[in-house]
Write an enzyme that holds these catalytic residues in place. Structure first.
Site, short mmCIF file in Angstrom:
data_model
loop_
_atom_site.label_atom_id
_atom_site.label_comp_id
_atom_site.label_asym_id
_atom_site.label_seq_id
_atom_site.Cartn_x
_atom_site.Cartn_y
_atom_site.Cartn_z
N ASN A 271 9.54 7.77 15.18
CA ASN A 271 8.16 7.59 14.74
C ASN A 271 7.91 6.22 14.11
O ASN A 271 6.93 6.01 13.41
CB ASN A 271 7.75 8.69 13.74
CG ASN A 271 6.23 8.83 13.63
OD1 ASN A 271 5.52 8.74 14.62
ND2 ASN A 271 5.74 9.03 12.43
N ASP A 370 12.78 -7.36 20.09
CA ASP A 370 13.94 -8.24 20.03
C ASP A 370 14.99 -7.90 21.08
O ASP A 370 15.78 -8.75 21.48
CB ASP A 370 14.60 -8.15 18.64
CG ASP A 370 13.90 -9.03 17.62
OD1 ASP A 370 13.55 -10.16 17.97
OD2 ASP A 370 13.70 -8.58 16.48
N GLU A 1276 5.29 -15.95 -16.97
CA GLU A 1276 4.70 -16.69 -15.86
C GLU A 1276 5.40 -17.99 -15.50
O GLU A 1276 5.34 -18.43 -14.35
CB GLU A 1276 3.24 -17.05 -16.21
CG GLU A 1276 2.33 -15.88 -16.45
CD GLU A 1276 0.99 -16.36 -16.97
OE1 GLU A 1276 0.06 -16.46 -16.16
OE2 GLU A 1276 0.90 -16.64 -18.17
#
Length: 1345
Positions: A271, A370, A1276
């Site tokens: 699937n 591929d 950050e």
């Protein structure tokens, strides 16, 4: 209405317990079943397409061929429950629990600091657990392979790998067998040389504390399932769903009869292709045939001339079979197998390879397959079977193009695939290039085979096939035919390139774009094949001592490196930090590498996220309806069809909002007009999420397009379309300075946007209470107070009736500051209108479409400098693409301008910034807040100056850096002493100068591979530029048993703020952390909070917690003085008896910060974080691929509150920044639709993208008096240091261009994707490709910066 036939009973096991499902629905996935039916929420929903690994579980099945139990990892979001008949499923809950027994995998990933937000952790645990069930002592290669399909957005992967390495063979001994070196040398050398000073530490965790792995404690395969497997059910099993019937035949004959009866029904195994396709197209098949129980389709046969592999074998099994055959056969026979194996190593992730079948992969015939190009050139044959019998067809171009004459008949199935051995004088190769090394669909791939007449270099047969250059795999058959009989030399190569480019043509408007790049790779791959075959021919000739070996063309030594692919190697590295003072009490946790408070719960799946909250009584689900037009008037909305669907309760529109519909600039729901694709128009409320999503497809909206439609910065400038006034800073006299310099350079920089890709998408649960209009809101946000205020104004009720709860957030990065308030308010309107609780969970595609991300930037610079590299004048103009609404664009522009100077003292400066208004979703806050984009422009100026002066960039950086106490462009005073220390320490630790010489030496010797090295300094300003945004509050309760409850205004996003707060409270109250607890962040306990952002969450909330604890301790002082020998519990009991309040509010008024834009001066930031990163890369000039050889980071953390958490933040930010600058590419259609809105198309860094050597060092002996315990906020700052990889790539590209006599001053474009790198390395292949006139075609995508 006819009665639906009765389904068979689905039997499988979950965590050792039997599941008997009598009404199994084929459309229900294992993920949905686990979470909703069994309440096992440790398995997370993050992407829904099997690419991120958050939903990884282990499936165990009895293999009918080998008669053994096979354990394999799968992504539960793709597994239909009907496929699990007779299987045993193990989820993270079945591996271990904090309530019973932790598994060593769970313990080690937590204690190695491998969790931050924790949303990806259960998936990581399951991938590692499955690896260990199959290999008790795995190799490091197996470890990398096992984790290749798992994404993490927080940690940077290094600590996750560290935890896995503790199980690997030789992980306590030597890893580098046979090299004469030991992998531990570096760590030991560092420990001894560095600092024979005892105050430097390199161990973030103690391995000796880990419990050993005991395989006897694992769950056994259920005996009932074993009996079922040994006596298999031969009858056909049927499961009827609402729309789909699943039929699982027990015999091959039954399958063939069913295929004849239902010729249109697809066969479904893994699937992995059908599932995502059905989701994307919104379609379903009425009948699905599952051949999973038919052992004949899994048979593998070895013959003297080849290998026949059953079509039902998974790609992982195929990989194992090929590996086995390669080890058994001579090399000349395994050319095709080696080529297939090369692609199988990088095709998707381990989970997908475990699920996808060979037959499914072939039959799907994806243009990007591929394996099909290699199978096609390798002359593979497909063995077909039907009721009529068997037949064989070649896997050739006609089959791959889907021509009826060469295809399966509707009633046929693919039984097996025959792959012949290669022969002597035959050579086969495979090539692929993708956005990143693993778990990424290829941009283009190829299979190539040549057969020579024995003993010669004359081509007898030639076959070339490409994927990614058309709607199917394309063969260059005509070109190959024309080259037969030619000799393998340069003349043949030139002719081959010309012929192939002519035959394999790609139109300028081809889907997927990157047309010139793909054309270049078509011939680059051909050249690689030419070299590879030439090399092997020479070896073959030498082997057989043939006399005419000299007739073959010579390969120059500089070309040989083109033959080598970049290997996947496990990263090594050292993390150094300052040990706590030896006099610090052992119970004081500040400064120690304490594990994340929720680490163990993350690892067991017991950490509860927003959507893990169990379903509430009468709860409804919400789905959003978004605009499909970029700029249009809404003519009409018709939702009558949607309301007719079963279980659909209501549609929420703007008319249902009792209060305000957002702000003038930012509407919650569109009114009359839409401004971008993805703008929310209305919402559907239904009893299930499935029905809500089906209903939104039925809503009909009529539009009338409006002008202008603006997507790009260029168009915005042309139309004068801006969101706010220009922001400007200036110092010195620019005009005069430019007149006095030796040289002037002007240039452009384009920086693409970035998607937050937090692992947990936006989600909210709103529960209305029965009285006083009260609401409880559980939301994944960085700013619950903002959600509370927005809901209040939307519903027109007081803020005090609304309580927002945040337990933890599965990643934020700025994307959960403003946007959650929109979703919270819309859900709240639905809750009030229906009177029911409302749950809203965005799919990944919707999240990426609606929410916006980092601002794309276009920058122009003009820099004046002296011949010695001294910069005298710099003029930078930046335009950010803000999207259709203001959001944070004005603030981002301000911060960008304030931070542009970075680490450099330039006397004459002018910085200008504008935020462009375009018809794209509004962009928003993102880690670094403008700094990572803007400062790339500044650093590009430095690189340009270096090129013009003929000096290395690091010399220009050093010459222009701040040296002494000084003032910034906005007149804020600071001392750069720590910056200089970071710079010098990084130069030394990275052995920069000697490595610069090695890089130059390598580049002289290699033409097609180039190395680059760059060292980048950073002065990062922390905080909001306003004092009121730095305030914080906390509430601390001490209970009569001595336990302490801490609450504060910060939100746990994975950055460890709760852990740090308890470290602070522990120190202040002088009690162990085990006495302390944080429950959640709630607006009812700490009101009026500020967003957890700008790197100061721990700073300001730590001060508030400290204040509360000090108040409490002061109250306890008399009691402690009276009974100094007493215990904490004694003192608390006495305080209660004496009626002393054991609850205190702590408050911090905030750092002073202000900015006067009129005057262009102020003190906008409390302090700076300094850091330096040095990165080295190697690029493949023929493909544009790169590998990161090494990164060294030195960061000024002052006195880290928690070195493990801080180093984790630095590494995670660095890898995220590296993604921004190298792989993360947002692509928009010419109509303004975001193409890259799933993990398929948008590639964040994976585990194979980490530098091979990754060292992080916290600068020792650094102090700042301003912050709590002299610590600094590091959330950050590491982001921009990722640009060191970008500039190392630019350095390598510059080396290639110099050697090819190409101009060095080319336009800088970020991200430096393989496309950008390959096309910048101009050579004969880029020159020979055809180029289209842009006016003659409509491009597939447009650049928005």
């Amino acid at each position: 209405m006819p009665c639906q036939p009765r389904s068979d009973t689905l039997i499988f096991f979950v965590n050792g317990r039997k599941v008997t499902e009598r009404n199994a629905d084929p459309e229900v996935t294992l993920l949905t079943f686990l979470r909703k039916n069994l309440g096992l929420t440790g398995t997370k929903y993050a992407c829904g397409r099997g690419n991120c690994g958050a939903c990884t579980v282990m499936v165990s099945k009895h293999d009918p061929v080998s008669k053994k139990i096979r354990h394999f990892s799968v992504t539960a979001c793709l597994v239909p429950i009907c496929s699990l008949y007779g299987a045993a499923v193990t989820t993270v809950e079945g591996v271990g629990s904090i309530k019973t027994r932790l598994h060593p995998v769970q313990e080690r990933i937590a204690k190695s600091h491998g969790t931050q937000c924790g949303f990806c952790t259960p998936g990581m645990v399951m991938s590692l657990y499955t690896l260990l069930r199959n290999h008790l002592q795995p190799s490091e290669e197996q470890l990398m392979e096992a984790l290749g399909g798992n994404l993490c957005r927080c940690t940077g992967y290094r600590p996750i790998l560290e935890s896995g390495k503790t199980f690997c063979v030789g992980s306590n001994g030597c890893q580098q067998k046979g090299t004469g070196k030991c992998c531990m040398d570096q760590r030991e050398n560092l420990s001894s040389s560095l600092d024979r000073k005892s105050d430097i530490c390199t161990e973030l965790f103690a391995k000796e504390e880990f419990q050993p792995l005991d395989p006897t404690q694992e769950l056994i395969f259920p005996p009932e399932l074993l009996r079922m497997a040994e006596n298999p059910e031969k009858r056909t099993l049927i499961f009827y769903g609402e729309r789909v019937t699943w039929i699982s035949p027990g015999t091959l004959q039954d399958l063939l009869e069913l295929k004849a009866k239902y010729p249109e029904a697809p066969l479904i195994l893994g699937n992995t292709s059908l599932g995502p396709a059905m989701k994307a197209q919104g379609r379903s098949y009425p009948i699905l045939l599952s051949p999973a129980r038919i052992s004949e389709l899994s048979v593998v046969m070895k013959t003297s001339d080849g290998l026949t592999i059953g079509a039902a074998c998974s790609l992982a099994q195929v990989k194992d079979f090929l590996t086995e055959s390669i080890s058994e056969l001579s090399e000349e026979k395994t050319q095709t197998y080696q080529a297939l194996l090369k692609h199988l190593r990088s095709l998707a992730g381990q989970q997908i390879r475990n699920m996808a079948s060979l037959g499914g992969h072939i039959i799907s015939r994806h243009c990007y397959s591929d394996l099909n190009p290699v199978l096609a050139v390798g002359n593979a044959t497909l063995n077909l079977r039907s009721e009529e019998g068997t037949r064989q067809i070649p896997l050739n171009e006609q089959f791959l193009a889907g021509l009826a004459s060469a295809d399966l008949k509707p009633e046929e199935i693919l039984e097996s695939v025959y792959i012949p051995h290669s022969q002597k004088w035959e050579f086969v190769s495979a090539f692929r290039q993708a956005q990143c090394l693993q778990n990424a669909l290829p941009d283009i791939n190829a299979g190539m085979r040549v057969l020579f007449k024995e003993g010669t270099d004359t081509i007898e047969d030639l076959s070339i096939a490409y994927g990614g250059v058309g709607t199917a795999t394309v063969s260059a058959h005509k070109s190959c035919q024309q080259l037969l009989g030619r000799r393998w030399n340069e003349l043949m190569l030139d002719e081959a390139c010309r012929l192939v480019l002519d035959e394999v043509s790609l139109p300028g408007s081809a889907p997927g774009g990157k047309v010139e790049f793909k054309r270049t790779l078509v011939v680059s791959f051909l050249f690689k094949f030419y070299l590879k075959v030439l090399q092997e021919l020479k070896m073959l000739v030498r082997l057989f001592s043939m006399p005419d070996s000299s007739c073959y063309p010579e390969i120059s030594d500089g070309f040989l490196s083109a033959l080598e692919d970049f290997p996947v190697s496990i990263p090594q590295g050292v993390q150094t930090f300052q040990r706590v003072d030896s006099h610090q009490p052992l119970r004081d946790p500040v400064g120690r590498p304490i594990m994340h408070l929720s680490g163990l719960k993350h690892a067991t799946g017991e950490a509860i996220f927003c959507d893990d909250i169990p379903r509430v009584d009468k709860e409804l689900f919400m789905a959003l309806v978004t605009s499909t037009r970029a700029h249009a008037k809404i003519i009409s909305i018709n939702f009558s069809e949607a309301l007719e669907l079963p279980e659909v309760v209501d549609v929420i529109t703007v008319e249902d909002i009792p209060g305000t519909n957002g702000t003038e600039d930012d509407k919650l729901l569109a009114v009359d007009e839409v401004l971008c694709v993805g703008q929310v128009i209305c919402a559907v409320v239904a009893e299930t999420d499935v029905q809500a999503k089906r209903a939104i497809e039925k809503i009909k909206i009529t539009y009338e397009d409006l002008e202008p439609i603006i997507f790009t910065v260029e168009d915005a400038i042309k139309h004068n379309s801006f969101l706010c006034p220009e922001k400007k800073l200036e110092q010195g006299n620019i005009k005069e300075a430019f007149e006095k310099v030796d040289q002037i350079v002007e240039g452009e920089v384009h920086v693409g946007g970035q998607e937050h890709f937090y692992m947990e998408t936006q989600r909210v649960l709103v529960i209305p209470k029965t009285e006083d209009k009260e609401l409880d809101i559980y939301v994944s946000t960085q700013d619950p107070a903002h959600v509370q205020k927005t809901v209040s104004s939307t519903l027109n009720i007081p803020i005090n009736r609304i309580t927002c709860h945040v337990k933890r957030v599965g990643g934020g990065f700025g994307g959960k500051v403003g946007r959650p308030s929109v979703f919270g308010a819309i859900a709240a309107v639905g809750a009030v209108k229906t009177g029911h609780p409302i749950r809203l969970v965005l799919d990944r595609e919707d999240d990426m479409l609606i929410t916006g991300g980092r601002h794309p930037l276009f920058g122009k610079y003009k820099v004046g400098f002296m011949n010695n590299g001294r910069i005298k004048a710099l003029d930078i103009e930046c335009y950010v693409n803000g999207g259709c609404m203001l959001d944070d664009s004005e603030l981002v522009t301000e911060f960008l301008i304030l931070k542009l100077e970075n680490a450099y003292k330039i006397h004459n400066l002018r910085f200008r910034g504008r935020a462009c208004k375009t018809n794209l979703p509004s962009n928003t806050a993102f880690r670094g807040f403008g700094f990572p984009q803007g400062t790339l422009v500044t650093e590009s100026c430095i690189t340009a100056v270096a090129a013009k002066c003929g000096l290395p960039p690091e010399k220009i950086r050093e010459k222009n850096m701040y040296k002494t106490f000084d003032k910034t462009i906005y007149k804020q005073a600071f001392s750069p002493e720590t910056l200089i220390r970071c710079w010098n320490e990084c130069l030394e630790k990275s052995s920069f100068h000697s490595r610069r010489r090695q890089v130059e030496e390598f580049n002289k010797k290699n033409y097609w591979k180039k190395k680059g090295i760059a060292i980048i300094p950073m002065k990062f300003s922390v905080g909001f530029a306003a004092t009121s945004y730095h305030q914080a509050a906390a509430l601390v309760h001490i209970y009569t048993d001595g336990s302490v409850l801490v609450t504060h205004g910060g939100n746990e996003l994975g950055q460890g703020i709760h852990t740090k707060m308890l470290q602070v409270a522990s120190r202040e109250l002088k009690v162990p952390m085990s006495y302390l607890h944080i429950c959640e962040t709630s607006t009812a306990t700490v009101p009026n909070t500020i967003a957890t952002a700008a790197s100061i969450g721990a700073d300001v909330n730590g001060r508030a917690v400290q204040n509360a604890c000090q108040i409490l301790l002061k109250r306890l002082e008399p009691i402690i003085k009276k009974n100094p020998e007493g215990t904490w519990e004694d003192w608390i009991e006495a305080a209660f008896e004496q009626r002393i309040s054991l609850s205190a509010t702590g408050y911090f008024r905030g750092y002073k910060a202000f900015m006067d834009w009129e005057k262009g001066e102020g003190d906008p930031f409390p302090y700076y974080v300094y850091g330096v990163a040095c990165s080295e890369v190697e690029i493949d000039c023929l493909t544009g691929a790169h590998k990161k050889t090494r990164t060294d980071i030195v960061m000024d953390a002052c006195c880290s509150l928690n070195p493990a958490i801080d180093i984790g933040q630095i590494e995670g930010a660095f890898i995220q920044g590296m993604g921004l600058y190298t792989t993360e590419e947002l692509q928009y259609s010419p109509e303004g639709v975001l193409y890259s809105r799933s993990s398929d198309e948008y590639k964040i860094p994976t585990i194979t993208d980490i530098p091979e050597e990754f060292n992080v060092s916290l600068l020792p002996s650094s102090q700042t008096p301003l912050t709590i315990y002299s610590s600094k906020g590091l959330g950050e700052s590491g982001m921009f240091l990722g640009s060191s990889v970008f500039f190392a790539i630019a350095d390598a590209v510059a080396a290639a261009r110099r050697e090819r006599n190409a101009a060095e001053d080319f336009t800088v474009k970020s991200p430096a994707t393989p496309e950008q790198v390959r096309m910048a390395c101009a050579d004969r292949f880029t020159e020979m490709i055809p180029r289209d006139d842009p006016k003659t075609f409509k491009p597939w995508s447009i650049p928005v910066a």
